[in-house]
Design a protein around this motif. Sequence first.
Motif, PDB file in Angstrom:
ATOM      1  N   ILE A 141       8.287   6.196   4.010  1.00  0.00           N
ATOM      2  CA  ILE A 141       8.502   5.521   2.568  1.00  0.00           C
ATOM      3  C   ILE A 141       9.207   3.928   2.708  1.00  0.00           C
ATOM      4  CG2 ILE A 141       9.767   5.796   0.395  1.00  0.00           C
ATOM      5  CD1 ILE A 141       8.799   8.655   0.416  1.00  0.00           C
ATOM      6  N   ILE A 142      10.372   4.353   3.562  1.00  0.00           N
ATOM      7  CA  ILE A 142      11.251   2.810   3.584  1.00  0.00           C
ATOM      8  C   ILE A 142      10.260   1.749   4.331  1.00  0.00           C
ATOM      9  CG2 ILE A 142      13.141   1.899   4.664  1.00  0.00           C
ATOM     10  CD1 ILE A 142      14.868   4.526   4.334  1.00  0.00           C
ATOM     11  N   THR A 143       9.630   2.083   5.272  1.00  0.00           N
ATOM     12  CA  THR A 143       8.848   0.955   6.034  1.00  0.00           C
ATOM     13  C   THR A 143       7.860   0.467   5.148  1.00  0.00           C
ATOM     14  OG1 THR A 143       9.178   2.421   7.862  1.00  0.00           O
ATOM     15  CG2 THR A 143       7.692   0.737   8.139  1.00  0.00           C
ATOM     16  N   VAL A 144       7.088   1.492   4.327  1.00  0.00           N
ATOM     17  CA  VAL A 144       5.908   1.033   3.627  1.00  0.00           C
ATOM     18  C   VAL A 144       6.547   0.292   2.485  1.00  0.00           C
ATOM     19  CG1 VAL A 144       4.140   1.950   2.291  1.00  0.00           C
ATOM     20  CG2 VAL A 144       4.459   3.019   4.306  1.00  0.00           C
ATOM     21  N   THR A 145       7.695   0.513   1.828  1.00  0.00           N
ATOM     22  CA  THR A 145       8.195   0.012   0.902  1.00  0.00           C
ATOM     23  C   THR A 145       8.475  -1.407   1.101  1.00  0.00           C
ATOM     24  OG1 THR A 145       9.220   1.824   0.048  1.00  0.00           O
ATOM     25  CG2 THR A 145      10.222  -0.113  -1.023  1.00  0.00           C
ATOM     26  N   LEU A 146       9.047  -1.709   2.257  1.00  0.00           N
ATOM     27  CA  LEU A 146       9.227  -3.022   2.904  1.00  0.00           C
ATOM     28  C   LEU A 146       8.008  -3.848   2.815  1.00  0.00           C
ATOM     29  CD1 LEU A 146      11.757  -2.794   6.013  1.00  0.00           C
ATOM     30  CD2 LEU A 146      12.232  -3.615   3.645  1.00  0.00           C
ATOM     31  N   PHE A 147       6.749  -3.207   3.258  1.00  0.00           N
ATOM     32  CA  PHE A 147       5.504  -3.925   3.540  1.00  0.00           C
ATOM     33  C   PHE A 147       4.905  -4.181   2.349  1.00  0.00           C
ATOM     34  CE2 PHE A 147       1.091  -2.158   3.884  1.00  0.00           C
ATOM     35  CZ  PHE A 147       0.540  -3.509   4.567  1.00  0.00           C
ATOM     36  N   ILE A 148       5.169  -3.355   1.226  1.00  0.00           N
ATOM     37  CA  ILE A 148       4.420  -3.658   0.167  1.00  0.00           C
ATOM     38  C   ILE A 148       5.244  -4.431  -1.178  1.00  0.00           C
ATOM     39  CG2 ILE A 148       2.672  -1.691   0.065  1.00  0.00           C
ATOM     40  CD1 ILE A 148       4.392  -0.390  -2.200  1.00  0.00           C
ATOM     41  N   ILE A 149       6.502  -4.578  -0.609  1.00  0.00           N
ATOM     42  CA  ILE A 149       7.251  -5.234  -1.674  1.00  0.00           C
ATOM     43  C   ILE A 149       6.495  -6.809  -2.174  1.00  0.00           C
ATOM     44  CG2 ILE A 149       9.664  -6.672  -2.117  1.00  0.00           C
ATOM     45  CD1 ILE A 149      10.865  -4.187  -1.450  1.00  0.00           C
ATOM     46  N   PRO A 150       6.489  -7.648  -0.656  1.00  0.00           N
ATOM     47  CA  PRO A 150       5.997  -8.976  -1.123  1.00  0.00           C
ATOM     48  C   PRO A 150       4.479  -9.048  -1.774  1.00  0.00           C
ATOM     49  CG  PRO A 150       6.135  -8.460   1.280  1.00  0.00           C
ATOM     50  CD  PRO A 150       6.747  -7.208   0.414  1.00  0.00           C
ATOM     51  N   ILE A 151       3.818  -7.943  -1.347  1.00  0.00           N
ATOM     52  CA  ILE A 151       2.418  -7.934  -1.964  1.00  0.00           C
ATOM     53  C   ILE A 151       2.784  -7.592  -3.592  1.00  0.00           C
ATOM     54  CG2 ILE A 151       0.549  -6.478  -2.190  1.00  0.00           C
ATOM     55  CD1 ILE A 151       0.893  -5.587   0.486  1.00  0.00           C
ATOM     56  N   MET A 152       3.776  -6.639  -4.003  1.00  0.00           N
ATOM     57  CA  MET A 152       3.723  -6.788  -5.343  1.00  0.00           C
ATOM     58  C   MET A 152       4.629  -7.894  -6.024  1.00  0.00           C
ATOM     59  SD  MET A 152       5.799  -3.295  -6.962  1.00  0.00           S
ATOM     60  CE  MET A 152       4.809  -1.966  -6.552  1.00  0.00           C
ATOM     61  N   VAL A 153       5.357  -8.315  -5.443  1.00  0.00           N
ATOM     62  CA  VAL A 153       6.123  -9.271  -6.137  1.00  0.00           C
ATOM     63  C   VAL A 153       5.210 -10.569  -6.168  1.00  0.00           C
ATOM     64  CG1 VAL A 153       7.924 -11.361  -5.553  1.00  0.00           C
ATOM     65  CG2 VAL A 153       8.394  -9.079  -4.985  1.00  0.00           C
ATOM     66  N   ARG A 154       4.165 -10.729  -5.378  1.00  0.00           N
ATOM     67  CA  ARG A 154       3.239 -12.154  -5.440  1.00  0.00           C
ATOM     68  C   ARG A 154       2.316 -11.661  -6.695  1.00  0.00           C
ATOM     69  NH1 ARG A 154       0.788 -15.337  -0.737  1.00  0.00           N
ATOM     70  NH2 ARG A 154      -0.897 -14.714  -1.874  1.00  0.00           N
ATOM     71  N   GLY A 155       1.943 -10.240  -6.629  1.00  0.00           N
ATOM     72  CA  GLY A 155       0.920 -10.008  -7.619  1.00  0.00           C
ATOM     73  C   GLY A 155       1.634 -10.207  -9.128  1.00  0.00           C
ATOM     74  N   ILE A 156       2.823  -9.550  -9.285  1.00  0.00           N
ATOM     75  CA  ILE A 156       3.257  -9.669 -10.786  1.00  0.00           C
ATOM     76  C   ILE A 156       3.961 -10.967 -10.830  1.00  0.00           C
ATOM     77  CG2 ILE A 156       5.607  -8.695 -11.866  1.00  0.00           C
ATOM     78  CD1 ILE A 156       5.595  -6.462 -10.436  1.00  0.00           C
ATOM     79  N   ASP A 157       4.501 -11.654  -9.845  1.00  0.00           N
ATOM     80  CA  ASP A 157       4.937 -13.131 -10.220  1.00  0.00           C
ATOM     81  C   ASP A 157       3.731 -13.928 -10.692  1.00  0.00           C
ATOM     82  OD1 ASP A 157       6.541 -15.561  -9.949  1.00  0.00           O
ATOM     83  OD2 ASP A 157       5.637 -15.946  -8.185  1.00  0.00           O
ATOM     84  N   GLU A 158       2.326 -13.984  -9.956  1.00  0.00           N
ATOM     85  CA  GLU A 158       1.424 -14.388 -10.366  1.00  0.00           C
ATOM     86  C   GLU A 158       0.850 -14.364 -11.940  1.00  0.00           C
ATOM     87  OE1 GLU A 158      -3.147 -14.509  -8.918  1.00  0.00           O
ATOM     88  OE2 GLU A 158      -1.457 -14.765  -7.321  1.00  0.00           O
ATOM     89  N   VAL A 159       1.122 -13.013 -12.199  1.00  0.00           N
ATOM     90  CA  VAL A 159       0.637 -12.665 -13.932  1.00  0.00           C
ATOM     91  C   VAL A 159       1.934 -13.327 -14.716  1.00  0.00           C
ATOM     92  CG1 VAL A 159       0.387 -10.944 -15.353  1.00  0.00           C
ATOM     93  CG2 VAL A 159      -0.107 -10.513 -12.857  1.00  0.00           C
ATOM     94  N   VAL A 191       1.710  -6.732 -19.640  1.00  0.00           N
ATOM     95  CA  VAL A 191       1.615  -5.122 -19.024  1.00  0.00           C
ATOM     96  C   VAL A 191       0.106  -4.971 -18.248  1.00  0.00           C
ATOM     97  CG1 VAL A 191       1.358  -2.698 -19.675  1.00  0.00           C
ATOM     98  CG2 VAL A 191       3.145  -4.111 -20.490  1.00  0.00           C
ATOM     99  N   PRO A 192      -0.832  -5.241 -18.832  1.00  0.00           N
ATOM    100  CA  PRO A 192      -2.049  -4.956 -17.749  1.00  0.00           C
ATOM    101  C   PRO A 192      -2.037  -5.464 -16.588  1.00  0.00           C
ATOM    102  CG  PRO A 192      -2.823  -5.782 -19.933  1.00  0.00           C
ATOM    103  CD  PRO A 192      -1.232  -5.737 -19.819  1.00  0.00           C
ATOM    104  N   GLY A 193      -1.647  -6.725 -16.312  1.00  0.00           N
ATOM    105  CA  GLY A 193      -1.844  -7.654 -15.254  1.00  0.00           C
ATOM    106  C   GLY A 193      -0.576  -6.899 -14.212  1.00  0.00           C
ATOM    107  N   VAL A 194       0.601  -6.519 -14.774  1.00  0.00           N
ATOM    108  CA  VAL A 194       1.399  -5.813 -14.062  1.00  0.00           C
ATOM    109  C   VAL A 194       1.166  -4.829 -13.329  1.00  0.00           C
ATOM    110  CG1 VAL A 194       3.861  -5.039 -13.977  1.00  0.00           C
ATOM    111  CG2 VAL A 194       3.560  -6.941 -15.058  1.00  0.00           C
TER     112      VAL A 194
END
Lengths: 284, 301, 252
Positions: A141-159, A191-194
């Motif tokens: 879980i910790i490894t995958v979290t590290l791996f998806i944080i940038p994906i999520m931040v970029r996605g939410i940031d764009e919205v 919300v929908p974009g997030v």
Amino acid sequence: MDLRKIEEIFFRILMFCSTVIIAVSLIIIIFSTFYKGLPHLTWEMISKTPKGGFYFGKEGGILNAIVGSLYLSFGATILAILFGLPLALFLNVHIAHRRKLVNVVRFVMDLLWGVPSIVYGAFGFTIMVFFGIRASLLAGIITVTLFIIPIMVRGIDEVLQSVPRGLHESSLSLGSTRAETAYKVFLKQSVPGVVTAILLSFGRAIGDAASILFTTGYTDHIPTSLSQPTATLPLAIFFQLSSPIPQVRDRAYAAAAVLFIIILIISILSRFFSKRYQKNKINF
Amino acid sequence: MRLRNFNIGRHLRDRLHYSWMLLVLAITMIVPVALLSGLIYKSSFLLSEQSFFQILFSNQWKPLSGKFGFYPFIISSLWVSVVSLLIAVPICLLTAIHLTQYAKRWVLNLMHPVIDLLAGIPSVIFGMWGILVIVPVISNYIGPLFGKNISGYSILAGAIVLSIMIIPFILNILIELFRHIPTELKETSLSLGATQWQTVKFVLVKKIFPGIVSAFGLGMSRAFGETIAVLMVVGNVVHVPKGIFQPGYPLPALIANNYGEMLSIPLYDSALMLAALILFVIVLFFNFLSRLIIVKSNIHN
Amino acid sequence: MNKPKINIQDLNLYYGKQHILKNINTIIPERQITVIMGPSGCGKTTLMKSLNRLTDLTPDCSVSGKIMIDGQNILNTTEDITKIRKKMGLLAQRPYPLPMSIYNNVAYGLRISGRKKRRFLDKRVEHYLRQVNLWNEVKDRLKEPAGTLSIGQQQRLCLARGLAVDPEIILADEPTSALDPISSQTIEEKFKELKNQFTIVMVTHILRQAKRIADYVIFMYLGEIIEQGPAKDFFENPQEEITKDYLKGLFY
């Protein structure tokens, strides 16, 4: 003069072919996955754990991998939301006026986003060894979290970037605190974009194999605590596909079909949400 | 009085949120530093015994006798990524032009979910598809076409699978680039008597050329780091490959395949972490370069 | 008034379900300046773009009616669309230099139609740059990217580029709206000179500019032509109430 027309037609045909190649590749991937997987996707397959070892046992199913994958990706996604959402809001509300700092953070996020998952896997393994943790659900879980944080931040940031500035200013001028502006105005607006960004991160988390190869271990059992190793769908496919025993390979095909169905559901859901978010945005 | 309490609560909550956000920011900014220093620390054990260039350019891979030559793996990685890029580049460019300049509405409505879905498919499934479809096709059709009798597990299989994986990634960037060209530029060229293709060729592609280059750079870095799908079809034979029909053994596959035994042989774990470090640095380099090209070209305009 | 160069009959244009141009019937006289006026969003730019079928670029666009240029209906023709477009030079609201050198911007239209001899190109480029009074300013920096010129220079370059393909008609869409007053004046004066050779169609919402240079005026409102006629009649003796209000400046 005629040469120009011939050139135009020639390239139009090439363009059409490239587009068809892409579409056909997807169709072949879907078809071959389901052709191999669906016949074995019986109730027994998805309701039982493998018997006699996942690599040699001919009996049993892939319940251990399904449950393990869900535990892992829900765990990682929730952790990543706890980190990613505040970070993205922070960029767009609290320090939005400090362009240099924001750009640096975005740049780092872009770089982290580009780091291959195998590197996260290797890094996670190093940390595990350092702290003396065994391969387990928690380490995964910790490894995958590290791996998806940038994906999520970029996605939410764009919205969040598409929230009009005027809204930001008017919220502050009405006397809201910055946290209220962040969560009640920015988040509510998008919300929908997030949700779409979170869904996509979940999809990445459940589909990635290289980051959990070292960190989750693999077992026939369903984990009952965070410190136990766990099976996952991607690794169930990866390991069992190389088995010499056909029944074991069938389990891999079934696991692939299940994983694909999950990805399809995520894709449909995220299209549904992003349609609502993109009402005034043109596709392509 | 009640109003004041309420305000204190609000501001306390604001402070709490702020502290958490700051903490999260700090932690995330530490991640790349930690990644880098962790990998450097682990690989320092090997580097203190052997020289970096010796490791990089030796093709002796004998972990049991302490010989760790990365050359075969680096060359394999290059082969696979370059060939996959050669396949992906024309397809991406032509499709992006088709979708943004020529295609009818229904094609767009069809292709949008296709690209999205392709981008979301896990790499193990791509790998399985490679084993089920691409490898047999190479073994039964493409190989014999060139007079070769091969198993199909080869650089070419890895490159084809990889190219399909990076296509949606590159394509999305290209579509975005083409969409942001002002329509007036296109109109200008057309009104001067250019055909649509001439407009594309002489004006549009030229206008976003730095962007196109950087999109392919990012695609290259993607291809370089992709692990599981390539590993499943590329053959994994330790040697320096000399053609696309030979098997290869890319760097990420090396790491993934040997994690099980790496703690039982001295310096083996250090060697694998060095491999991860090299991968990390190469990928960072490509990312950095691509973004630099974009920034530079923006300043110029 | 000169004989009509363009004759538009029952032109209707839709973007999807939106009715943008409604029953347009008008003429554009040869070798004169025709000004299309009206408040923003009235369809004047769309009308102009439909003249060289740039409206084709919009996916959901459908057109009916006739646009006759020299007696040929360009909406229903077997002839190569690029030839029709070459007849018309286009000047946009803002200058859009092509991503190449100053020289190549002017030579672009000649090159793509197959004229590639260096000596010929050199001569034409100089000729057209002189025609827009730009030669002396740029003759030493022809190889530099066109983006390095000032906005006013860029717009003149765009005019030269349009003239270089030897058009019969010049289409200009608010060509001075992004320019400083002096560059605007240069463009206006150029237009007055050029109308001896070319048919000029210009979209503008600047009333005084229209009064200064128009020979023939088409006034549009909400997708329809309200009033049209020779400039003198139009400005001195408007017939419709909407036109009178517009000329008085009651709406913009």
